[in-house]
Design an enzyme around this catalytic site. Structure first.
Site, mmCIF file in Angstrom:
data_model
loop_
_atom_site.group_PDB
_atom_site.id
_atom_site.type_symbol
_atom_site.label_atom_id
_atom_site.label_comp_id
_atom_site.label_asym_id
_atom_site.label_seq_id
_atom_site.Cartn_x
_atom_site.Cartn_y
_atom_site.Cartn_z
ATOM 1 N N ARG A 1 0.841 -1.192 0.000
ATOM 2 C CA ARG A 1 0.000 0.000 0.000
ATOM 3 C C ARG A 1 0.884 1.253 0.000
ATOM 4 N NH1 ARG A 1 -1.946 0.779 4.298
ATOM 5 N NH2 ARG A 1 -1.267 -1.050 5.458
ATOM 6 N N LYS B 1 -9.840 -2.518 1.397
ATOM 7 C CA LYS B 1 -9.575 -1.374 2.269
ATOM 8 C C LYS B 1 -10.347 -0.137 1.816
ATOM 9 C CE LYS B 1 -7.252 -3.765 5.051
ATOM 10 N NZ LYS B 1 -5.897 -4.188 5.070
ATOM 11 N N ASN C 1 -2.990 -14.727 11.622
ATOM 12 C CA ASN C 1 -2.498 -15.806 12.472
ATOM 13 C C ASN C 1 -3.402 -16.060 13.666
ATOM 14 O OD1 ASN C 1 0.388 -17.047 11.836
ATOM 15 N ND2 ASN C 1 0.226 -15.018 10.937
ATOM 16 N N HIS D 1 -10.820 -2.553 11.206
ATOM 17 C CA HIS D 1 -9.705 -3.391 10.736
ATOM 18 C C HIS D 1 -9.479 -4.498 11.767
ATOM 19 C CE1 HIS D 1 -5.191 -3.435 9.303
ATOM 20 N NE2 HIS D 1 -5.914 -4.320 8.651
ATOM 21 N N TYR E 1 -1.449 -3.604 -6.721
ATOM 22 C CA TYR E 1 -1.300 -4.279 -5.432
ATOM 23 C C TYR E 1 -2.611 -4.295 -4.627
ATOM 24 C CZ TYR E 1 -0.317 -5.212 -0.612
ATOM 25 O OH TYR E 1 -0.393 -5.732 0.650
ATOM 26 N N SER F 1 -1.487 -3.551 10.283
ATOM 27 C CA SER F 1 -1.107 -4.426 9.175
ATOM 28 C C SER F 1 0.143 -5.234 9.517
ATOM 29 C CB SER F 1 -0.850 -3.570 7.933
ATOM 30 O OG SER F 1 -2.024 -2.852 7.616
ATOM 31 N N CYS G 1 0.549 -7.481 11.757
ATOM 32 C CA CYS G 1 0.789 -7.625 13.198
ATOM 33 C C CYS G 1 0.033 -8.803 13.797
ATOM 34 C CB CYS G 1 0.437 -6.337 13.925
ATOM 35 S SG CYS G 1 1.602 -5.010 13.583
ATOM 36 N N LYS H 1 -3.157 -10.554 12.667
ATOM 37 C CA LYS H 1 -4.596 -10.852 12.608
ATOM 38 C C LYS H 1 -4.877 -12.211 11.965
ATOM 39 C CE LYS H 1 -5.702 -7.073 10.496
ATOM 40 N NZ LYS H 1 -4.320 -6.554 10.513
ATOM 41 N N ASP I 1 -9.434 -9.893 8.657
ATOM 42 C CA ASP I 1 -8.931 -8.535 8.392
ATOM 43 C C ASP I 1 -9.944 -7.427 8.668
ATOM 44 O OD1 ASP I 1 -6.555 -7.096 7.454
ATOM 45 O OD2 ASP I 1 -7.734 -6.530 5.706
ATOM 46 N N ARG J 1 2.173 -12.097 -0.663
ATOM 47 C CA ARG J 1 0.822 -12.418 -0.180
ATOM 48 C C ARG J 1 0.270 -13.669 -0.842
ATOM 49 N NH1 ARG J 1 -1.673 -8.959 3.929
ATOM 50 N NH2 ARG J 1 -0.063 -7.382 4.225
HETATM 51 P P1 GTP Z 1 -2.452 -7.723 7.301
HETATM 52 O O1 GTP Z 1 -2.932 -8.760 6.341
HETATM 53 O O2 GTP Z 1 -1.372 -6.864 6.716
HETATM 54 O O3 GTP Z 1 -3.545 -6.892 7.876
HETATM 55 O O4 GTP Z 1 -1.645 -8.501 8.464
HETATM 56 P P2 GTP Z 1 -2.109 -9.397 9.721
HETATM 57 O O5 GTP Z 1 -2.422 -8.509 10.863
HETATM 58 O O6 GTP Z 1 -3.139 -10.369 9.302
HETATM 59 O O7 GTP Z 1 -0.739 -10.145 10.105
HETATM 60 P P3 GTP Z 1 -0.330 -11.700 9.968
HETATM 61 O O8 GTP Z 1 -1.154 -12.600 10.828
HETATM 62 O O9 GTP Z 1 -0.260 -12.039 8.524
HETATM 63 O O10 GTP Z 1 1.142 -11.689 10.578
HETATM 64 C C1 GTP Z 1 2.172 -10.886 10.062
HETATM 65 C C2 GTP Z 1 3.521 -11.401 10.498
HETATM 66 O O11 GTP Z 1 3.587 -11.464 11.929
HETATM 67 C C3 GTP Z 1 3.822 -12.803 9.988
HETATM 68 O O12 GTP Z 1 5.155 -12.852 9.537
HETATM 69 C C4 GTP Z 1 3.633 -13.685 11.189
HETATM 70 O O13 GTP Z 1 4.446 -14.831 11.150
HETATM 71 C C5 GTP Z 1 3.970 -12.755 12.365
HETATM 72 N N1 GTP Z 1 3.184 -13.100 13.588
HETATM 73 C C6 GTP Z 1 1.858 -13.314 13.671
HETATM 74 N N2 GTP Z 1 1.470 -13.652 14.918
HETATM 75 C C7 GTP Z 1 2.586 -13.638 15.677
HETATM 76 C C8 GTP Z 1 2.841 -13.904 17.062
HETATM 77 O O14 GTP Z 1 1.954 -14.217 17.868
HETATM 78 N N3 GTP Z 1 4.146 -13.776 17.475
HETATM 79 C C9 GTP Z 1 5.144 -13.424 16.616
HETATM 80 N N4 GTP Z 1 6.377 -13.325 17.097
HETATM 81 N N5 GTP Z 1 4.939 -13.185 15.298
HETATM 82 C C10 GTP Z 1 3.685 -13.284 14.825
HETATM 83 C C1 SPV Z 2 -3.047 -4.563 5.193
HETATM 84 O O1 SPV Z 2 -2.069 -3.955 4.723
HETATM 85 O O2 SPV Z 2 -3.586 -4.259 6.297
HETATM 86 C C2 SPV Z 2 -3.615 -5.717 4.459
HETATM 87 C C3 SPV Z 2 -3.154 -5.978 3.108
HETATM 88 O O3 SPV Z 2 -4.505 -6.375 4.969
HETATM 89 S S1 SPV Z 2 -3.911 -4.888 1.974
HETATM 90 O O4 SPV Z 2 -5.140 -5.518 1.490
HETATM 91 O O5 SPV Z 2 -3.003 -4.676 0.899
HETATM 92 O O6 SPV Z 2 -4.269 -3.645 2.619
HETATM 93 MN MN MN Z 3 -5.054 -5.593 6.983
#
Ligand code: GTP
Ligand code: SPV
Ligand code: MN
Length: 580
Positions: free
Chosen positions: A70, A207, A255, A227, A198, A249, A251, A253, A276, A365
């Site tokens: 983004r 978004k 997972n 979000h 993207y 983002s 951080c 979610k 998300d 992604r």
């Molecule tokens: P967006 O799609 O961008 O909104 O991201 P998201 O908030 O869904 O994040 P996602 O779950 O994809 O995690 C992003 C990164 O953080 C990945 O590389 C994960 O491996 C890492 N991660 C997720 N949960 C944890 C956790 O509990 N501990 C640690 N150390 N890393 C984590």
């Molecule tokens: C984020 O960046 O918070 C995402 C990926 O979930 S995107 O859809 O590109 O915004």
């Molecule tokens: Mn997101």
């Protein structure tokens, strides 16, 4: 024309007149259509086939190297009045923005196909669902929208019945970062996006619509577009609590939404509803109800493996579009921490050389249908959504923020949300690892002035006495050597259990100025290699650090001027006083 809704056919004709496409394709949303677009893109090089024995129906897209995330500095909210966009947004006057965009769009689809994508955000026909039409010249966008939304004939029929929809116009243009803008016109329910393919810039249902435009609508209509992931936690007795969690983002979610209970937690189950975005309404009983407007997962690939997120790992074995990952000698997709195989060619299609940095782009992604996830909840498609017990905010903070704490009440919880700060990640262009304020994880996504947004949040306090409890978590606290103190991932269930016990009023807590903290013995460490000292460190609240933090939060809130709700200022003053 393929619609009986004049508003839509007129708009498509007008766009075609301006952009001059070679042909117009009205998307039906069928699997055949998806398959034939994939075939076309394999021919054009937009997609590459991955090893079809190991990864059936999986494809790889390598983007322009300057179009991988983004672009917040090129994203605008164009309300009539600049103050309505607020200091949290870039603003441009609507007339000026439209003129700029019309210039960019002039003739931009020559030699290309214009695709019309009618889509629905939310379960089709749900009272909470919303509809939009995206016009794009990118087949990659079409196949992603196919996986991420309910798109095609069914959505079009609903749009024709309603006679209304969000207009989203998109072109990849020249993919030139100098000619790239993502413009929102909340008062006109219109989006214009040029120059990027993207996800967050180009899949306009996500978004742009489901957060920026929807948050604006939600304010006037009395609901919330956030979000947030939505997850169900079922205990061994079969009782399920639903939580909605806002983390910035990349951080955690996705997972947390797909969490697999650790060995030590036999009988626990976790159900994914969304990873998300959550749309939340007060129901007739005064409970928050949430739906996930999306139908797919657009997730961060690096870090995904059987240990961290087995559900995600299994979900992306078939029927997945990978964007900007590396490949192995067997032509399997590869990314950092995959734990198997090794890269021969990187995300730019070059021979892999560690000197060039990671093999997969840090913001690479996967796109895959939500139904593919083994933990997908049967209630994810429920038109009325699920009742929410707790709202959880979180961020990536090496220091300061404890593993978990609870806000004292709703208004304090709004302050906790407004105070979220987090280290920046690769999800947006710019420097990574810088702590910045990201209120409610909505800094890049709120379609109006944050001051008005916090007032809207606060207003729920008077509307119901059955509101969810509010918490804050931090999975990312580090020791002096920079190592994460908390194992995270599946083990986060231990923290969710404390949150649920607090919601049920089954466990006491320690009251501190910043909120309620767990009594350490109430975080179950059975079977976990975390010492009591480490837990104490994870739960520690450093008064001096918090005083500095509160000072910064105060300055940040002040930057919203007169519009800042006095109630939020008062909440802040209470914490400052308690800390003194
Ligand atoms: P967006 O799609 O961008 O909104 O991201 P998201 O908030 O869904 O994040 P996602 O779950 O994809 O995690 C992003 C990164 O953080 C990945 O590389 C994960 O491996 C890492 N991660 C997720 N949960 C944890 C956790 O509990 N501990 C640690 N150390 N890393 C984590
Ligand atoms: C984020 O960046 O918070 C995402 C990926 O979930 S995107 O859809 O590109 O915004
Ligand atoms: Mn997101």
């Amino acid at each position: 024309m393929t619609t009986r809704l004049e508003l839509l056919s007129d708009w498509v004709a007008e766009v075609a007149e301006r952009t001059q496409p070679e042909q117009i394709h009205w998307c039906t949303g069928s699997k055949d259509e998806y398959d034939s677009l994939v075939q076309e893109m394999l021919g054009s090089g937009d997609l590459r086939e991955l090893n079809q024995n190991n990864y059936p129906d999986c494809y790889l897209h390598l983007s322009d190297p300057h179009d991988v995330a983004r672009v917040e500095h090129l994203t605008y909210v164009c309300s009539e009045n600049e103050l309505d966009a607020g200091p949290n947004n870039n603003w441009m006057a609507p007339a000026e923005a439209k003129k700029k965009m019309e210039g960019l769009f002039a003739g931009c689809m020559r030699g290309r196909t214009l695709y019309v994508i009618p889509y629905c955000m939310g379960p089709l026909g749900s009272a909470y669902a919303r509809y939009g039409v995206e016009i794009t010249d990118s087949p990659y966008v079409v196949v992603n929208m196919y996986l991420m939304t309910r798109m095609g004939q069914g959505a079009l029929e609903e749009i024709e019945k309603k006679g209304r929809f969000i207009k989203g116009l998109h072109s990849i243009g020249e993919l030139d970062p100098e000619r790239r803008f993502i413009m929102h016109f909340p008062e006109e329910l219109t989006i214009m996006s040029y120059g990027s393919g993207y996800g967050g810039n180009a899949l306009l249902g996500k978004k742009c619509h489901a957060l920026r435009i929807a948050s604006y609508q939600a304010r006037t209509e009395g609901w919330l577009a956030e979000h947030m992931l939505i997850v169900g936690v079922e205990n061994p007795e079969g009782e399920t609590h639903y939580l909605a969690c806002a983390f910035p983002s990349a951080c955690g979610k996705t997972n947390l939404a797909m969490l697999i209970p650790p060995e030590s937690h036999k009988g626990w189950k976790v159900w994914t509803l969304g990873d998300d975005i959550a749309w939340m309404h007060l129901d007739e009983n005064g409970h928050f109800r949430a739906i996930n407007p999306e139908a797919g997962l657009f997730g961060v690939v690096p870090g995904t493996n059987r240990q961290t997120n087995r559900n995600a790992y299994e979900t992306i074995q078939t029927d997945t579009i990978f964007t900007n990952v590396a490949v192995t000698a067997d032509n399997d997709p590869w990314w950092e921490d995959k734990d198997t195989g090794e890269p021969v060619s990187d995300w730019q299609g070059r021979a892999y050389d560690p000197a060039n940095g990671p093999a997969a782009h840090p913001n690479s992604r996967f796109t895959v249908a939500a139904t593919h996830n083994p933990s997908y909840s049967t209630l994810a498609e429920a038109p009325e959504g699920v009742p929410i017990s707790a709202l959880v905010f979180g961020g990536r903070r090496a220091e300061l923020a404890p593993l978990v704490y609870q806000a004292k009440d709703w208004a304090h919880g709004v302050l906790v949300g407004a105070s979220v700060a987090s280290e920046t990640t690769a999800a947006a262009t710019g420097e990574v690892g810088i702590v910045r304020r990201d209120p409610m994880a909505m800094k890049p996504f709120c379609g109006y002035n944050f001051a008005d947004y916090w007032a809207h949040w606060l207003s729920f306090g008077a509307r119901s006495d059955k509101l969810p409890k509010i918490f804050h978590v931090n999975w990312f606290r580090r020791d002096a050597d920079g190592k994460f103190l908390w194992p995270g991932f599946g083990e986060n269930l231990r923290v969710l259990r404390w949150i649920i016990e607090r919601c049920e009023g089954r466990v006491d807590a320690e009251e501190l100025p910043i909120g309620f903290l767990p009594v350490p013995a109430d975080i179950d460490l059975t079977g976990l290699d975390v010492s009591d000292e480490t837990l104490a460190q994870l739960l520690s609240v450093n008064r001096e650090q918090w005083q500095v933090e509160l000072e910064q939060i105060g300055e940040y809130l002040d930057s919203y001027g007169d519009r800042l709700p006095t109630e939020l200022r008062a909440e802040h003053a209470k914490v400052v006083q308690a800390l003194a």
